[in-house]
Design an enzyme around this catalytic site. Structure first.
Site, PDB file in Angstrom:
ATOM      1  N   ALA A  37      39.433  62.811  33.144  1.00  0.00           N
ATOM      2  CA  ALA A  37      40.757  63.051  33.409  1.00  0.00           C
ATOM      3  C   ALA A  37      41.614  64.119  32.803  1.00  0.00           C
ATOM      4  O   ALA A  37      42.654  64.393  33.276  1.00  0.00           O
ATOM      5  CB  ALA A  37      41.534  61.458  33.099  1.00  0.00           C
ATOM      6  N   ALA A  47      52.329  42.807  31.151  1.00  0.00           N
ATOM      7  CA  ALA A  47      52.971  41.423  31.323  1.00  0.00           C
ATOM      8  C   ALA A  47      51.925  40.273  31.682  1.00  0.00           C
ATOM      9  O   ALA A  47      51.116  40.725  32.728  1.00  0.00           O
ATOM     10  CB  ALA A  47      53.957  41.595  32.464  1.00  0.00           C
ATOM     11  N   ARG A  49      51.367  35.818  32.540  1.00  0.00           N
ATOM     12  CA  ARG A  49      52.294  34.853  32.798  1.00  0.00           C
ATOM     13  C   ARG A  49      52.442  33.920  31.745  1.00  0.00           C
ATOM     14  O   ARG A  49      53.753  33.284  31.229  1.00  0.00           O
ATOM     15  CB  ARG A  49      51.663  33.839  34.035  1.00  0.00           C
ATOM     16  CG  ARG A  49      52.494  33.609  35.136  1.00  0.00           C
ATOM     17  CD  ARG A  49      51.688  32.748  36.126  1.00  0.00           C
ATOM     18  NE  ARG A  49      50.556  33.171  36.246  1.00  0.00           N
ATOM     19  CZ  ARG A  49      49.665  33.092  37.253  1.00  0.00           C
ATOM     20  NH1 ARG A  49      50.403  32.680  38.461  1.00  0.00           N
ATOM     21  NH2 ARG A  49      48.603  33.535  37.560  1.00  0.00           N
ATOM     22  N   LYS A 209      41.795  43.417  54.296  1.00  0.00           N
ATOM     23  CA  LYS A 209      41.318  44.468  54.168  1.00  0.00           C
ATOM     24  C   LYS A 209      40.996  45.341  55.169  1.00  0.00           C
ATOM     25  O   LYS A 209      40.851  46.607  55.374  1.00  0.00           O
ATOM     26  CB  LYS A 209      40.049  44.219  53.281  1.00  0.00           C
ATOM     27  CG  LYS A 209      40.226  43.479  51.948  1.00  0.00           C
ATOM     28  CD  LYS A 209      39.029  42.672  51.364  1.00  0.00           C
ATOM     29  CE  LYS A 209      39.274  42.337  50.107  1.00  0.00           C
ATOM     30  NZ  LYS A 209      38.315  41.192  49.447  1.00  0.00           N
ATOM     31  N   GLY A 306      35.268  40.592  41.185  1.00  0.00           N
ATOM     32  CA  GLY A 306      34.933  40.419  39.740  1.00  0.00           C
ATOM     33  C   GLY A 306      35.687  41.355  38.923  1.00  0.00           C
ATOM     34  O   GLY A 306      36.259  42.339  39.314  1.00  0.00           O
TER      35      GLY A 306
HETATM   36  N1  HSE Z   1      38.606  37.116  46.914  1.00  0.00           N
HETATM   37  C1  HSE Z   1      38.200  38.230  47.068  1.00  0.00           C
HETATM   38  C2  HSE Z   1      36.596  38.369  47.429  1.00  0.00           C
HETATM   39  C3  HSE Z   1      38.311  39.125  45.935  1.00  0.00           C
HETATM   40  O1  HSE Z   1      36.063  37.242  47.445  1.00  0.00           O
HETATM   41  O2  HSE Z   1      36.209  39.287  48.264  1.00  0.00           O
HETATM   42  C4  HSE Z   1      38.062  40.491  45.990  1.00  0.00           C
HETATM   43  O3  HSE Z   1      39.223  41.000  46.954  1.00  0.00           O
END
Ligand code: HSE
Length: 441
Positions: A37, A47, A49, A209, A306
């Site tokens: 970089a 932040a 919860r 997606k 993950g």
């Molecule tokens: N819940 C999503 C999956 C996590 O299982 O692909 C990643 O976007």
């Protein structure tokens, strides 16, 4: 100190699975990331919860708060990373960051799929940007590949396994005969699944997606509402088995295809020939197959969910953003990935120092003790045998083929062992040797 070399201060919204992964990757790979970089990248304010929640990362040098707007408004924070997910308050926080002219990195696919158009306009009007590589296919740099690497092509279609949880469930149902609910619970425990797992199994996450991928592939607006979406929850075990018998695998695919009349955007269980590479993408892995008119098909494969795979994409976006903050726009992306004064000379190992496993094929004279001699030589060289087959000799042949697979060994040790075996006089020279790579892990 050159102000362009000061560490870039990052504000993190969300310290869960992916947030923790980002902190860990930034810390562990700090040196390499700085070389790439051109400046160090530090999370200074985050932040969460709950402040007392158990975490996968250390928060020792990070100021913590339960109020995410405090992070966005902190004048020290130069870049905001949003990893909370969901539409609200994530959208409002991102909007505020952009109004303040701060670049935003996000993994929020729902927000980008539904409100991306508006966010991009806002970013542009404040001379800043929103980066969202982690929103699609976790650690696979598919957005960069399509937006930059395939920029010459007219993309005709793409098909992807873009929900790791769904693929994890389908794979375990097929290979282990396990129940849908049982595998889903495991995916949730491993942090793959969405907060609302129906998003995974009913295809909504994949539709988010696909919306993003199609917009980039075809240069069209984000049209989540128009994606046809069918889940995997009603898929029957026997269909998986019958499909296999016919030479097909059932995968939950997101498909975008240009047609003369428009584009197809659809997510549904799909039979694909088992011999296709993408049919062999199992477990939580994702893959996207893109067909461009110049390049033909290209396939991108990797972990789709993950902590660290997703962090890999988030941090890559951060590096990109930091490169845009440096004073030298012509050399925004260094030719060799690291800034020029950070190249390190690494020695290249000669072949006899390479470590690999081996396939050996020997023609051994058919008499007692020959095999014992061969295995003794290998044992003395510290070479461990993984598997061995002895074939029958052909008619009128006094030599038997012996095939040996070894564990990993340094090449020089294997050379000496082969020399010693060839010197026995009971094995024909030359011994055939092919290096073996498991390509795992
Ligand atoms: N819940 C999503 C999956 C996590 O299982 O692909 C990643 O976007």
């Amino acid at each position: 100190m050159d102000p362009n070399k000061k560490p870039v201060k990052v504000g993190l919204l969300g310290l869960g699975t992916v947030g923790g992964g980002v902190v860990n990757v930034l810390k562990r790979n700090a040196e390499d990331i700085t070389r790439r970089a051109g400046r160090a990248i530090e999370v200074v304010h985050a932040a969460a919860r709950r402040l007392d929640a158990p975490r996968i990362c250390s928060t020792d040098d990070i100021l913590l708060t339960t109020n995410p707007m405090e992070v966005v408004e902190n004048p020290d924070v130069e870049v905001v990373v949003e990893l909370m997910g969901g539409m609200r308050p994530a959208g409002d926080l991102i909007r505020r960051a952009l109004e303040l002219g701060k670049p935003v990195v996000t993994a929020n696919k729902a927000l980008i799929a539904l409100e991306g158009g508006e966010l991009f306009e806002l970013a542009q009007s404040h001379d800043t940007l929103v980066a969202f590589e982690a929103a699609v296919a976790g650690g696979i740099p598919i957005i960069k590949a399509m937006r930059e690497g395939l920029a010459a092509n007219r993309i005709e279609w793409l098909a992807g396994i873009i929900n790791g949880t769904g693929n994890f469930i389908l794979t375990a149902m097929r290979d282990e005969g396990r129940d849908f609910e049982d595998v889903l619970a495991e995916a949730q425990a491993l942090g793959y699944a969405e907060a609302d797992p129906t998003f995974d199994v009913e295809g909504i996450d994949a539709a988010h997606k696909l919306t993003i991928l199609a917009a980039i592939a075809f240069g069209m607006p984000l049209k989540f509402d128009e994606v046809y979406t069918e889940g995997i929850s009603s898929l029957q075990q026997e269909d998986v088995a019958y499909a296999e018998e016919l030479g097909y695998s059932i995968k939950h695919l997101g498909i975008a295809r240009r047609r003369e009349e428009g584009v197809e955007l659809r997510v549904h269980p799909t039979l694909i020939p088992s011999r296709r590479l993408i049919a062999n993408v199992d477990g939580v892995k994702n893959a996207v197959l893109v067909w461009g008119d110049a390049v033909g098909p290209t396939l991108y494969y990797g972990a789709g969910a993950g902590a660290e795979p997703t962090a890999s994409a988030v941090v890559a976006d951060l590096v990109d953003v930091v490169r845009t903050l440096t004073a030298d726009p012509t050399h925004r992306v260094p030719h060799l990935a690291v800034v020029p004064d950070q190249l390190t000379d690494l020695p290249v190992l000669p072949i006899d120092q390479v470590k690999t496993a081996y396939y050996l094929r020997l023609q051994a004279y058919d008499q007692p003790g020959v095999l014992a001699d061969i295995t003794r030589i290998l044992a003395e060289a510290g070479i461990s045998i993984e598997a061995m087959i002895q074939k029958e000799a052909g008619e009128d042949e006094s030599y038997l083929p012996i095939i040996i697979l070894t564990h990993q060994v340094v090449e020089s040790a294997m050379n000496q062992a082969i020399e010693a075996i060839e010197a026995l006089g009971t094995v024909r020279s030359p011994i055939t040797r092919i290096r073996v790579e498991s390509l795992a892990g």
